[in-house]
Scaffold this active site. Sequence first.
Site, mmCIF file in Angstrom:
data_model
loop_
_atom_site.group_PDB
_atom_site.id
_atom_site.type_symbol
_atom_site.label_atom_id
_atom_site.label_comp_id
_atom_site.label_asym_id
_atom_site.label_seq_id
_atom_site.Cartn_x
_atom_site.Cartn_y
_atom_site.Cartn_z
ATOM 1 N N HIS A 186 0.758 -1.259 0.003
ATOM 2 C CA HIS A 186 -0.014 -0.010 0.019
ATOM 3 C C HIS A 186 0.899 1.253 0.214
ATOM 4 C CE1 HIS A 186 -3.116 -2.828 1.032
ATOM 5 N NE2 HIS A 186 -3.878 -1.887 0.793
ATOM 6 N N LYS A 242 -0.573 4.671 4.604
ATOM 7 C CA LYS A 242 -1.466 3.674 5.133
ATOM 8 C C LYS A 242 -0.790 3.512 6.837
ATOM 9 C CE LYS A 242 -3.892 -0.638 4.685
ATOM 10 N NZ LYS A 242 -4.987 0.058 5.216
#
Length: 268
Positions: free
Chosen positions: A156, A160
């Site tokens: 990600h 995040k």
Amino acid sequence: MNQLKIAVAGASGRMGHMLIETILEAQDATLTGALDIAASPAVGSDAAAFLGKPAGVLIESDFAKGLANSEFLIDFTRPEGTLQHLEYCAAHNIKMIIGTTGFDAAGKAAIAAAAEKTAIMFAPNMSVGVNVTMKLLEMAAKNFSEGYDIEIIEAHHRHKVDAPSGTAIKMGEVIAGALGKELNDVAVWAREGVTGARDPSSIGFATVRGGDIIGDHTVLFAGIGERIEISHKSSSRVSYAHGSLRAARFLADKKTGLYDMQDVLGLR
């Protein structure tokens, strides 16, 4: 056509923007509210200002103002914020679509309790593709239960804040369930140093964070002489937004109850 009256939490964020744009484009939905934290400079501005075409809905930090005209709240924020929204929505009969990840056991219990008062869709990933992938993983796990090592790799963007991702954890839960196990009993969340030989019953996790990666997930079934990889890669948050609208349509005739995207897609 009855319009879905939807508010968006985290309205000035990346996912908030995508949700707002998607709602404004939908034929059966109306943007009726927008929430953000009090410290956000976006509070008081039009929720669709980023599109250059105001929607006539102001971003509010006060729940009563931001949710006054809404039947649904879509929330992709953080656990602490979502739980505050949850308490208000349960008390005021507002249905919730929760895409927030990173909840602890107490947070998940609070969501389950609130579902006795209002209808809630709670899923770590609203993408239709990801949820079909979950079904494929269930099938694969049942057929690769002996002699295959299972590893889950996720990547990600740099912003995040939780790891592994909620989607990766859900994938692990699906696989473990298909094998008749509890994920917490077999998960190896990280490896470092001299770890010894791999436990053949374990499910390993690896996490990557960097750049602007929307979300990549790969499950590896590694056997002797072959390996199978089942992957899903997101190139845009729009799939999450479309899934969230699909979830709202599913909840439209529900009074109470806790659901996930497997219910929406009929994959039970």
